[in-house]
Structures are given as C-alpha cells and as structure tokens.
Design a protein around this motif. Structure first.
Motif, PDB file in Angstrom:
ATOM      1  N   SER A   1      25.849  38.857  26.736  1.00  0.00           N
ATOM      2  CA  SER A   1      26.176  38.530  28.125  1.00  0.00           C
ATOM      3  C   SER A   1      25.723  39.678  29.031  1.00  0.00           C
TER       4      SER A   1
ATOM      5  N   MET B 297      27.502  42.956  28.445  1.00  0.00           N
ATOM      6  CA  MET B 297      27.139  43.501  27.137  1.00  0.00           C
ATOM      7  C   MET B 297      25.734  44.091  27.163  1.00  0.00           C
TER       8      MET B 297
ATOM      9  N   ARG C 242      25.844  47.385  28.603  1.00  0.00           N
ATOM     10  CA  ARG C 242      26.323  48.344  27.603  1.00  0.00           C
ATOM     11  C   ARG C 242      25.186  48.765  26.666  1.00  0.00           C
TER      12      ARG C 242
ATOM     13  N   ASP D 176      30.095  41.119  37.642  1.00  0.00           N
ATOM     14  CA  ASP D 176      31.362  40.750  38.268  1.00  0.00           C
ATOM     15  C   ASP D 176      32.290  41.949  38.357  1.00  0.00           C
ATOM     16  N   VAL D 177      33.258  41.895  39.286  1.00  0.00           N
ATOM     17  CA  VAL D 177      34.122  43.066  39.481  1.00  0.00           C
ATOM     18  C   VAL D 177      34.880  43.482  38.227  1.00  0.00           C
ATOM     19  N   THR D 178      35.369  42.516  37.427  1.00  0.00           N
ATOM     20  CA  THR D 178      36.134  42.926  36.248  1.00  0.00           C
ATOM     21  C   THR D 178      35.210  43.598  35.225  1.00  0.00           C
ATOM     22  N   VAL D 179      33.967  43.118  35.143  1.00  0.00           N
ATOM     23  CA  VAL D 179      33.007  43.730  34.226  1.00  0.00           C
ATOM     24  C   VAL D 179      32.534  45.068  34.798  1.00  0.00           C
TER      25      VAL D 179
ATOM     26  N   GLN E  81      34.853  47.709  33.818  1.00  0.00           N
ATOM     27  CA  GLN E  81      34.621  48.143  32.427  1.00  0.00           C
ATOM     28  C   GLN E  81      33.466  49.138  32.347  1.00  0.00           C
TER      29      GLN E  81
ATOM     30  N   GLU F 190      35.134  34.895  39.395  1.00  0.00           N
ATOM     31  CA  GLU F 190      33.927  35.527  38.879  1.00  0.00           C
ATOM     32  C   GLU F 190      32.813  34.507  38.728  1.00  0.00           C
ATOM     33  N   SER F 191      31.601  34.978  38.437  1.00  0.00           N
ATOM     34  CA  SER F 191      30.512  34.030  38.281  1.00  0.00           C
ATOM     35  C   SER F 191      30.825  33.095  37.114  1.00  0.00           C
TER      36      SER F 191
ATOM     37  N   TYR G 218      45.608  37.242  36.015  1.00  0.00           N
ATOM     38  CA  TYR G 218      44.174  37.334  36.309  1.00  0.00           C
ATOM     39  C   TYR G 218      43.943  37.880  37.715  1.00  0.00           C
TER      40      TYR G 218
ATOM     41  N   ALA H 106      44.457  41.584  37.751  1.00  0.00           N
ATOM     42  CA  ALA H 106      43.336  42.346  37.205  1.00  0.00           C
ATOM     43  C   ALA H 106      42.172  42.364  38.202  1.00  0.00           C
ATOM     44  N   LEU H 107      41.955  41.213  38.832  1.00  0.00           N
ATOM     45  CA  LEU H 107      40.848  41.094  39.779  1.00  0.00           C
ATOM     46  C   LEU H 107      41.064  42.050  40.955  1.00  0.00           C
TER      47      LEU H 107
ATOM     48  N   LEU I 107      40.220  44.476  32.146  1.00  0.00           N
ATOM     49  CA  LEU I 107      40.294  43.338  31.241  1.00  0.00           C
ATOM     50  C   LEU I 107      39.321  43.520  30.100  1.00  0.00           C
ATOM     51  N   PRO I 108      39.715  43.168  28.888  1.00  0.00           N
ATOM     52  CA  PRO I 108      38.743  43.224  27.793  1.00  0.00           C
ATOM     53  C   PRO I 108      37.824  42.003  27.838  1.00  0.00           C
ATOM     54  N   GLY I 109      36.611  42.172  27.387  1.00  0.00           N
ATOM     55  CA  GLY I 109      35.710  41.033  27.178  1.00  0.00           C
ATOM     56  C   GLY I 109      35.178  40.390  28.441  1.00  0.00           C
ATOM     57  N   ASP I 110      34.421  39.316  28.224  1.00  0.00           N
ATOM     58  CA  ASP I 110      33.811  38.562  29.312  1.00  0.00           C
ATOM     59  C   ASP I 110      34.575  37.267  29.501  1.00  0.00           C
ATOM     60  N   PRO I 111      34.367  36.610  30.667  1.00  0.00           N
ATOM     61  CA  PRO I 111      34.955  35.286  30.818  1.00  0.00           C
ATOM     62  C   PRO I 111      34.407  34.369  29.727  1.00  0.00           C
TER      63      PRO I 111
ATOM     64  N   ARG J 277      42.207  37.117  27.242  1.00  0.00           N
ATOM     65  CA  ARG J 277      41.987  38.381  27.953  1.00  0.00           C
ATOM     66  C   ARG J 277      43.264  38.882  28.614  1.00  0.00           C
TER      67      ARG J 277
END
Lengths: 324, 330
Positions: free
Chosen positions: A156, A159, A162, A186-189, A192, B51-52, B252, B255-256, B276-280, B295
C-alpha cells in the motif's frame, strides 16, 4: 563545522521561453543530527535546492550558475564524479513525495533494497539481504522475511513509503533529504511515517532536511525552519521563534491564512495576488508586489538575509529598519 | 431537522469487481457507500471527512447521480432522484451542482471561460440567448474574476483562478446545493484561504447548502456547521463541527483528530498522539463486525461480531460504536 553548508546557490532553468531563476542565491547550513525544515509554496524552489545538492537535476535545461555546497569538506557542486558517487546514496540519501513512482515496478523490493549496499560496501549478496530484511523490520514491515521478495505494487502507499525509507537508510547516511514524503498519504498514515522518521533519526543520529508546504508537519518535527519564496530564503529561525514571532510579511501572511490558527468561521487572511514569474528579473524584494507594507525602497534594492537576533534571520528591509 | 433540503435514506453504492472480458468472473463487490443516512438543511454547510477510499467521493457522485445507486433513496425537496425518469433527473440537476478537486482536470482545455460558463445556461435554457454574455460576466464577477478574461483558456489561469471558474460554472444555474469534492486540496495555503473565503461568502449570500468534502479536518472545521466522519463506506460519527473536532467520541475520529499536525511547536511536542496501526482495510472484504475493529485501540470481542449502528449520543451527535459510553472518559 556544519555537516552541510550551502552558499549562494543559484540554479537556473534555460528554456525556450526564457531563463527561470528557480533558486536564486540560497545559503544555509545543517548541523550533524539536526532537522532543518524548508517551507514554501509550489514553485518556491525548495525541491530544486535539494535536487541541486544531491545532483538529480536534468542538465540541461537546468544549470547551476554559482554557489558551493560543502558536505563534510567536499564541495558537492564542484567535485569529481567519483567523489560525488562516494557521497550520494551513501552518506546523503533522499526520499521522495510519491512512493508509487520512485520505486521500480519491475524489480523486487529485495533487489532495490540491496542495490545501494552492493554499490557502496564490500558485502556479499547473502549478507546484504540479511541487512535489508533487518532494515525492513525496523521500519515497521511485519513478516519482512517473506515480503522482501514482493514487488512494489503489492504494497500500500504507506508501506511503499516505508520501503523507500528503508532503502534510503540502509547505508546509514549522515544526511537524509526528505522531499514532501507524506504529502501523498492520509493523515493517519502520515502520523505513522513522521513517527518513523523521528525514530530512525534518533537511532542513526543523522541530520534531516525536511521539505514541505505544511507548517503543521514542520512544527512537530524540525529544529530550525527556513521559509522560501520565489527561489530565495526570506526568513530562517528556530522553530519556536518562527511560529511565535515571525517577522517577514510573507511568513506572517502564510501563518494567518491557516484555518486551524484562526477562530472558526472567521474570514481568513489572504495574501493578495500571485507568486511572481521567476522568468523575469526581480529587482528588489520578490514579495514586494504582494506585500501590504511595500515602499519604493523595496523594489529598488535586493534585500539580504540579515540576522535580527541570534539564529533568526530575515530579508525584509522594513523589518530590518525597525519600521514594522 | 427543520426544513431539510436533501435527504439520504440508507444509500448504498456497490461496484461489482470482475475479471476477464468475454467470460467475466465475479470477484466480489466493493461496497463504496454502504448504508448512509443523512439530512442537509437549507443554508447548511456539511463537512464530510475520511481517508482515501472511505467512499466520500463516491457518496458525492451518488448524490448528483453521476453513479447509479444500488439501494436507498436520494430525496431532494421531496423528489426521489433514484427513481426519477431521465428528464426529471435532468431538471433536478439544476439544483444540484458539483465542484471537483482538480481544477486542471475538471475544465475542458479547449473551451474558453465564456464557452465553459455559457454551456449550462444554453443547455438548460435559463436565460434568453442574447442575455448570456451579460450573465457570464456577472458570474465571473461573483467569483472574483475580471470579465475581460472571458475569452481566455484554462491554461492561462493559475490553480486558484481555475477553481474560481469551476465554482462559477457550478453557480451558473443558481443551484440550491453545491457538492464540493476536495475543492482546496490541490491548492497552496495562501490560495486555499481565498477559495475558502469565497465559498463561505457564497453560502451566506445566496443561501446555498454546501456539502464540503475534504481530508483536512482543520479546513472542514473552519467552514462547516456539521461534520460527518466516514470510514469504509459508513458514517461513524456525525455532529456539530466544533464538537467533533474538540471532543471526538468515536475511536476513529479521535485518532483522525490527533493525527492532524498543528502549526504550533509547543502544542505539537507535548500532546499525546494516537498512531493507528496498519492501513485502512480493503472495502472488498471489510472486517466482520465493526469495520474499524482491527485498528481500534479499544476493540473488544463484541466489536468483532456486532455491526454498530449510528445512534444518538449526547445532544446533536450520533456515534456508531458499541463501546462509546464505556470509553467516553478515557
């Protein structure tokens, strides 16, 4: 001695429609372990500055007209190709905005990751692969043993970024140049990836140049910030000073136009007009045409970056004269 | 709600995923929008964030019927757009206009500003042909462009000016609702401020309703009256803009909100950030139970089995989380 010290860098693009002064007299330095943020709107020359240093410009049309960029005693702009190769990709690494286009889609991640190691270090393929796997794990990719053999499209966006970071950091560089690495995410990514860059910086003790247009990202990550406008640095300061007492009218305008710093629903401050056309000579201050404080003097003399207080430099003549 | 102009009832938009050309194989369905119920009041600005891939753009396209709905109803002033005939929908479209994210892609490069703005006027026959030039000039003035640029092409304008042209095009038919899909995401900060001011001013002056889609929560908070947060095709939290951003309730949304970098070094360096861990997850096979559970830092066994419904929590707020009361004070 600073790790990187750039003096009077000028990079012009010679095209059929004229000479574009993308970078026009930029000087700055980066200490070991420090994070420098370069902020500016599109076209302000922030990326071209870094591309010039690392040697990624298309020449022609680009041409480095003047300047020096000393990295630990070697002038990256005037050294031999062999000297440059020993530094670029090993001691100075770069990550880019778009992880989709900066990874080779035809090569497995493993091949792309070990390439810098095979080039720069005397290492066997087997050992290089072991180091690459360890690196992938430390940038937060689970199951690295298996996933190292995948292709970029199987990851993704977050990733892939990363993987890009792992690739840049595998040679343990002393300086990392990050060109808007989270803009496409995205903001959450983004959160990270910013945490990851901070963690890797602590572990490796490297310096970072972080290019972005997002003042929010800068405030959490950088020690010092410089603001660019039309190919010139207009203000440079440590991050607290820049956010709490910006001096240059452009920096102040930029800050006042961010919605999150203004009361909800209030009319946002807007900087009138458009950024100047850098293909025409800009006598005086580049921002004068849009500045509400501009006087005749501003368009007559090209202002210099002068220190107001220790570590806080800016170019506005009227601020220097104590008028505003 | 008093005087709703637009109502969405359990709207669903699914896309089949197939492979092959002649002998198509079904691989599954992407549930881009999966059961959205919303109302929009006259003169209201509703922000839509996520998110996208969360389905916010598909929802926008569903509202203006650019993509067909799989189920549910889109009701504009009592008329159901999903069951209306083509001519009916054509007429209703006048009241419902859209502004897109990328002003470089959404304007036809071979049409002058005049041609772009005159087209909707002529297609819908809203004013006598002789009056079209005057109306185009007026539209340009409304969005802050000089009418003398009427005969220029999109490439002669900057990004911000192009977005003004796109807004003028949306205003041409005097719509009641404008759906703006990330209208400022492609613009620089100083230009973004100009477009936000323009939109806010138009909403006030023309009593427009606006659905404002963005991924930047600080922009959404600034312009919106209410905010809806989407995750994987569903609305997970809905409420007044200031409440949502200052006291988010759904894990959610929390976190956002905490992921937005603030342009203040002192705040930024001291606050706790929820990473947050991981992707959507993929909308093709969303997680069982609450779509956010893999998540979510507060997920329990119950979250993996029951699908939470959007239900009232506090005044003017709806949250889709089974544990919302338990985690309210965390």
């Amino acid at each position: 001695m600073p790790l990187l010290s750039v003096t009077d860098l000028r990079t012009y693009f010679h095209t059929r429609s004229g000479i574009y002064r993308a970078v026009d007299g930029v000087s700055f330095s980066v200490e070991r372990g420090e994070t420098l943020g370069i902020v500016g709107e599109s076209g302000s020359g922030k990326s071209v500055t870094c591309y010039s240093i690392i040697g990624l410009l298309p020449i022609p049309p680009a041409r480095i007209e003047s300047g020096t960029a000393f990295f630990d005693g070697t002038d990256l702009l005037h050294c031999t190709p062999a000297q440059a190769r020993a530094i670029r990709g090993k001691r100075v690494a770069m990550i880019f905005q778009d992880p989709m286009t900066s990874l080779n889609p035809y090569m497995r991640i493993s091949e792309q990751l070990i390439e810098p190691l095979l080039i720069h270090e005397k290492i066997t393929r087997h050992n290089a692969l072991a180091r690459a796997t360890a690196m992938l794990e430390s940038v937060g990719i689970n199951d690295a043993q298996k996933r190292i053999h995948l292709y970029p499209h199987e990851f993704s966006g977050g990733m892939r970024q990363r993987v890009m970071i792992a690739m840049a950091l595998i040679t343990k560089p002393e300086l990392l140049i990050a060109d808007e690495p989270t803009t496409a995410l995205d903001v959450t990514v983004q959160a990270q990836i910013l945490e990851l860059i901070k963690k890797m910086q602590r572990e490796l003790g490297m310096a970072v140049i972080f290019i972005t247009h997002d003042l929010g990202v800068v405030s959490g990550l950088c020690d010092r910030v410089q603001v660019m406008y039309a190919g010139r640095v207009v203000e440079a300061a440590d991050v607290r000073t820049l956010f709490h007492s910006p001096k240059h009218p452009y920096t102040r305008g930029l800050q006042r136009s961010i919605p999150s710093l203004q009361p909800k629903g209030a009319e946002l401050y807007t900087i009138a007009g458009l950024p100047p056309d850098v293909s025409k000579p800009l006598p005086g201050c580049a921002f004068a045409a849009r500045c509400e404080h501009a006087t005749a003097r501003c368009t007559a003399t090209t202002p210099a970056l002068i220190e107001l207080a220790s570590g806080h430099a800016q170019t506005c003549l009227r601020v220097q004269a104590g008028e505003i | 709600m008093a005087d709703p102009i637009l109502e969405l009832r359990d709207v669903r938009t699914h896309f089949p995923v197939t492979q092959g050309f002649l002998f198509k194989r079904d691989l599954g369905t992407v549930k881009a929008v999966d059961g959205v119920t919303l109302t929009l009041a006259r003169g209201e600005v509703l922000g839509l964030v996520g998110e996208s891939g969360c389905g916010k753009s598909t929802l926008a396209r569903t509202i203006v019927q650019l993509v067909p709905t799989t189920g549910g109803a889109v009701i504009l002033e009592g008329k159901n757009l999903t069951t209306g005939s083509t001519t009916e929908v054509h007429d209703i479209r006048r009241d419902l206009q859209m502004v897109f994210q990328d002003p470089y892609a959404s304007l036809n490069p071979r049409m002058t500003v005049y041609a772009t703005l005159a087209e909707p006027l002529l297609v819908h026959g809203v004013c006598p042909v002789a009056d079209v030039p005057a109306r185009v000039a007026e539209l340009m003035r409304i969005v802050g462009l000089a009418p003398r640029f009427m005969q220029k092409y999109p490439h002669e304008f900057s990004g911000g000016q192009r977005q003004r042209i796109a807004i003028a095009r949306a205003l041409a038919l005097e719509p009641k609702i404008i759906i703006a899909d990330e209208p400022v995401s492609a613009l620089d900060v100083s230009i973004q401020a100009q477009i936000l001011n323009l939109l806010a001013q138009l909403v006030r002056r023309m009593n427009l309703s606006l659905v404002f889609i963005a991924h930047d929560l600080s922009v959404v908070k600034h312009i919106s009256d209410r905010v809806a947060v989407m995750y994987l095709g569903k609305i997970v939290e809905l409420g007044r803009a200031a409440d949502i951003i200052e006291r988010p309730r759904h894990p959610y949304t929390r976190a956002l909100v905490s992921a937005i970098p603030t342009p203040d070094p002192d705040v930024e360096r001291t606050r706790q950030r929820i990473v947050l861990p991981g992707d959507p997850p993929s909308p093709m096979n969303p997680p069982v139970g609450c779509a956010f559970n893999p998540r979510c830092p507060h997920a329990k066994e119950i979250c993996k089995s029951s699908v939470p419904r959007l239900s009232s929590f506090e005044a003017d707020r709806e949250v889709a989380c089974v544990r919302v009361e338990e985690i309210a004070n965390l």
